[in-house]
Motif scaffolding. Structure first.
Motif, mmCIF file in Angstrom:
data_model
loop_
_atom_site.group_PDB
_atom_site.id
_atom_site.type_symbol
_atom_site.label_atom_id
_atom_site.label_comp_id
_atom_site.label_asym_id
_atom_site.label_seq_id
_atom_site.Cartn_x
_atom_site.Cartn_y
_atom_site.Cartn_z
ATOM 1 N N VAL A 189 0.636 1.117 10.341
ATOM 2 C CA VAL A 189 -0.713 1.323 10.901
ATOM 3 C C VAL A 189 -1.772 0.849 9.895
ATOM 4 O O VAL A 189 -2.784 0.235 10.274
ATOM 5 C CB VAL A 189 -0.918 2.809 11.311
ATOM 6 N N GLU A 190 -1.531 1.092 8.615
ATOM 7 C CA GLU A 190 -2.481 0.617 7.591
ATOM 8 C C GLU A 190 -2.567 -0.911 7.605
ATOM 9 O O GLU A 190 -3.649 -1.491 7.562
ATOM 10 C CB GLU A 190 -2.039 1.093 6.212
ATOM 11 N N GLU A 191 -1.426 -1.527 7.702
ATOM 12 C CA GLU A 191 -1.398 -3.001 7.697
ATOM 13 C C GLU A 191 -2.100 -3.556 8.932
ATOM 14 O O GLU A 191 -2.893 -4.488 8.861
ATOM 15 C CB GLU A 191 0.056 -3.445 7.695
ATOM 16 N N LEU A 192 -1.810 -2.942 10.060
ATOM 17 C CA LEU A 192 -2.379 -3.417 11.330
ATOM 18 C C LEU A 192 -3.898 -3.269 11.361
ATOM 19 O O LEU A 192 -4.624 -4.125 11.838
ATOM 20 C CB LEU A 192 -1.745 -2.611 12.478
ATOM 21 N N SER A 193 -4.374 -2.135 10.832
ATOM 22 C CA SER A 193 -5.807 -1.848 10.922
ATOM 23 C C SER A 193 -6.587 -2.381 9.724
ATOM 24 O O SER A 193 -7.811 -2.495 9.777
ATOM 25 C CB SER A 193 -6.027 -0.334 11.013
ATOM 26 N N GLY A 194 -5.872 -2.663 8.638
ATOM 27 C CA GLY A 194 -6.561 -3.077 7.408
ATOM 28 C C GLY A 194 -7.305 -1.915 6.766
ATOM 29 O O GLY A 194 -8.183 -2.107 5.925
ATOM 30 N N GLU A 195 -6.961 -0.695 7.189
ATOM 31 C CA GLU A 195 -7.639 0.481 6.604
ATOM 32 C C GLU A 195 -6.632 1.420 5.962
ATOM 33 O O GLU A 195 -5.487 1.514 6.397
ATOM 34 C CB GLU A 195 -8.405 1.233 7.694
ATOM 35 N N LYS A 196 -7.102 2.129 4.967
ATOM 36 C CA LYS A 196 -6.226 3.034 4.218
ATOM 37 C C LYS A 196 -6.186 4.402 4.914
ATOM 38 O O LYS A 196 -7.221 4.930 5.333
ATOM 39 C CB LYS A 196 -6.845 3.182 2.811
ATOM 40 N N ILE A 197 -5.008 4.965 5.011
ATOM 41 C CA ILE A 197 -4.906 6.349 5.480
ATOM 42 C C ILE A 197 -5.006 7.241 4.253
ATOM 43 O O ILE A 197 -4.195 7.139 3.325
ATOM 44 C CB ILE A 197 -3.600 6.569 6.265
ATOM 45 N N THR A 198 -6.030 8.069 4.256
ATOM 46 C CA THR A 198 -6.281 8.924 3.093
ATOM 47 C C THR A 198 -5.954 10.376 3.452
ATOM 48 O O THR A 198 -5.773 10.712 4.625
ATOM 49 C CB THR A 198 -7.765 8.863 2.689
ATOM 50 N N TYR A 199 -5.941 11.197 2.420
ATOM 51 C CA TYR A 199 -5.722 12.630 2.652
ATOM 52 C C TYR A 199 -6.801 13.160 3.609
ATOM 53 O O TYR A 199 -6.494 13.880 4.562
ATOM 54 C CB TYR A 199 -5.784 13.369 1.312
ATOM 55 N N GLU A 200 -8.053 12.724 3.381
ATOM 56 C CA GLU A 200 -9.165 13.259 4.178
ATOM 57 C C GLU A 200 -9.081 12.824 5.644
ATOM 58 O O GLU A 200 -9.180 13.638 6.554
ATOM 59 C CB GLU A 200 -10.529 12.821 3.605
ATOM 60 N N ASN A 201 -8.923 11.479 5.876
ATOM 61 C CA ASN A 201 -8.941 11.059 7.293
ATOM 62 C C ASN A 201 -7.697 11.538 8.047
ATOM 63 O O ASN A 201 -7.761 11.837 9.245
ATOM 64 C CB ASN A 201 -9.226 9.551 7.470
ATOM 65 N N LEU A 202 -6.577 11.685 7.349
ATOM 66 C CA LEU A 202 -5.374 12.169 8.037
ATOM 67 C C LEU A 202 -5.501 13.667 8.343
ATOM 68 O O LEU A 202 -5.127 14.126 9.421
ATOM 69 C CB LEU A 202 -4.121 11.880 7.190
ATOM 70 N N LYS A 203 -6.070 14.398 7.400
ATOM 71 C CA LYS A 203 -6.245 15.845 7.615
ATOM 72 C C LYS A 203 -7.153 16.080 8.832
ATOM 73 O O LYS A 203 -6.890 16.924 9.677
ATOM 74 C CB LYS A 203 -6.847 16.476 6.352
#
Ligand code: BJ8
Length: 424
Positions: A189-203
């Motif tokens: 998903v990170e590769e597809l979106s070009g965005e990082k999954i962080t602790y904050e956005n996942l929480k």
């Protein structure tokens, strides 16, 4: 239909002529199954509107998301963790086909004696009849039952796909294996979106999906009341819509409905008073496969719970913990919670038997219908074992098998009527 949505369908390469035919039948069927019910909760209006505009407003939203480069992931299984794309502003959309219409298209590629859910899902894609399939950036399959995983091999010739590997056993090795799949999915998903999954956005995503599941849990809790404050087909419709509606708007509407149902319970208002209370357990019933619940309730019973992935398996045991210090802790929590789903592809699957017996008591049921989509081997074999266990507990049980056609409605009614006479 508004011109702008037709433009979107065109852009999504939908077969417009056949798509029109597909949608034509919906209002009449919906009227007969849902709108003709007496004394429905007022808050059902929102869900009626969602179905009336099934390929309209939500498709526009998803189309816009995709244009912004957000991942729109079509899925076929409750094992695909929706929190992960949500963390980067994307979304999972349940694609499980529940209609007969595209099955002849699928049968040009797949054997006829295959589960209708698999054929319908595949047919919608190859016939370009489903805007949800078309708008998906990628379809995420999962290696669950044999029919699905082999179908995905063929589907991948028509659409970009990502496949999640599934364990078959829920032991320590299986758990570890599944956790690694969840981590791989997050990387994808990170590769597809070009965005990082962080602790904050996942929480934050976990909290939003937990809220949705809490609202559904409450809805099913209210169905335990006698008389049941809502019909089985209405409650099940909501569980079906959970797969594709916007998470926050949907949660809000279910919470509103729950408030109304609480008032009904306090006032002693319900549907089908003194009717036999039935638990339906089995294979998923994806939208618009409304036949079984309609048949059971038209025979004078009320369905009070569905032990199904379009029912309790979608939300039960899936409050994902937000304990932990980093993304990997949260992914571990997601993996653990998702593994609580008692799918028949797991062996053994004793938890499902216990769950059905507990539900029979908790929902104050008079009988259990074990429902199987034709040619689904994992569930049909498991149902032989469950039937035996239910009989040992003196729980009245009826095994039914069907598909998406209307041909067997008369026969189903006869069998359900005979069963209901025996339990009331
Ligand atoms: S977690 S139930 S959604 S795999 S497609 S197994 S009906 S033969 S759908 Fe499922 Fe995930 Fe399990 Fe739930 Fe049978 Fe048909 Fe296979 Fe099916």
């Amino acid at each position: 239909m508004a011109e702008d949505i037709r433009e979107i369908w065109k852009d999504l390469n939908i077969d417009l002529e056949r798509h029109d035919q597909l949608l034509e039948a919906l209002p009449q069927v919906y009227e007969e199954i849902f709108l003709s019910q007496e004394n429905r909760p007022k808050a059902m209006e929102y869900f009626d509107a969602v179905v009336a505009d099934i390929h309209g407003a939500r498709i526009k939203e998803l189309y816009e998301l995709r244009k912004q480069g957000k991942p729109v992931l079509g899925t076929f299984c409750v094992y695909v963790p929706e929190e992960i794309p949500l963390a980067v502003g994307g979304v999972c959309v349940g694609l499980c086909g529940g209609a007969e219409f595209p099955i002849p298209d699928a049968e040009k590629h797949l054997p006829r004696d295959l589960c209708p859910l698999i054929k319908s899902s595949f047919g919608f894609l190859v016939a370009r009849l489903c805007p949800y399939c078309q708008v998906s950036t990628v379809i995420v399959g999962e290696n669950t039952c044999d029919g699905k995983k082999k179908m995905y091999e063929i589907m991948s010739k028509h659409k970009d796909m990502y496949i999640m590997e599934m364990p078959q056993v829920k032991d320590e090795d299986g758990k570890e294996y599944w956790y690694r799949q969840v981590v791989k999915f997050k990387n994808f998903v990170e590769e597809l979106s070009g965005e990082k999954i962080t602790y904050e956005n996942l929480k934050e995503a976990i909290e939003r999906v937990n809220k949705k599941r809490k609202a559904l849990e409450k809805l099913y809790e209210l169905r335990k009341e006698d008389p049941a404050p809502i019909s089985g087909r209405d409650a099940n419709l909501i569980a079906q819509i959970a797969f594709y509606d916007d998470v926050d708007r949907f949660t809000n509407q279910v919470e509103k409905l729950n408030e109304e149902l609480e008032e009904r319970v306090n006032d002693g208002i319900g549907v089908a008073e003194n009717a036999p209370r039935i638990l339906v357990a089995g294979t998923p019933m994806p939208i618009p496969h409304w036949k079984l619940l309609y048949v059971v309730e038209s025979c004078g019973a009320v369905v009070v719970c569905e032990e199904s992935c379009t029912g309790s398996r979608y939300f039960e045991g899936k409050q994902v913990s937000t304990d932990g210090d980093d993304v990997n802790d949260l992914l571990k929590n997601i993996a653990d919670a998702y593994l609580n789903t008692n799918c028949a592809i797991f062996t053994p699957n004793e938890e499902r038997i216990e769950d059905i017996i507990n539900k029979y008591d908790e929902y104050n049921c008079d009988g259990v219908i074990l429902y199987n989509l034709k040619f689904c081997q994992p569930y049909s074999v498991e149902h032989a074992k469950i039937e035996e266990a239910l009989k040992e507990e003196d729980i009245p049980v009826l095994k039914l098998e069907s598909d998406y056609s209307d041909e067997d409605i008369g026969q189903l009614k006869l069998r359900v009527e005979t069963f209901l006479e025996s339990v009331s």
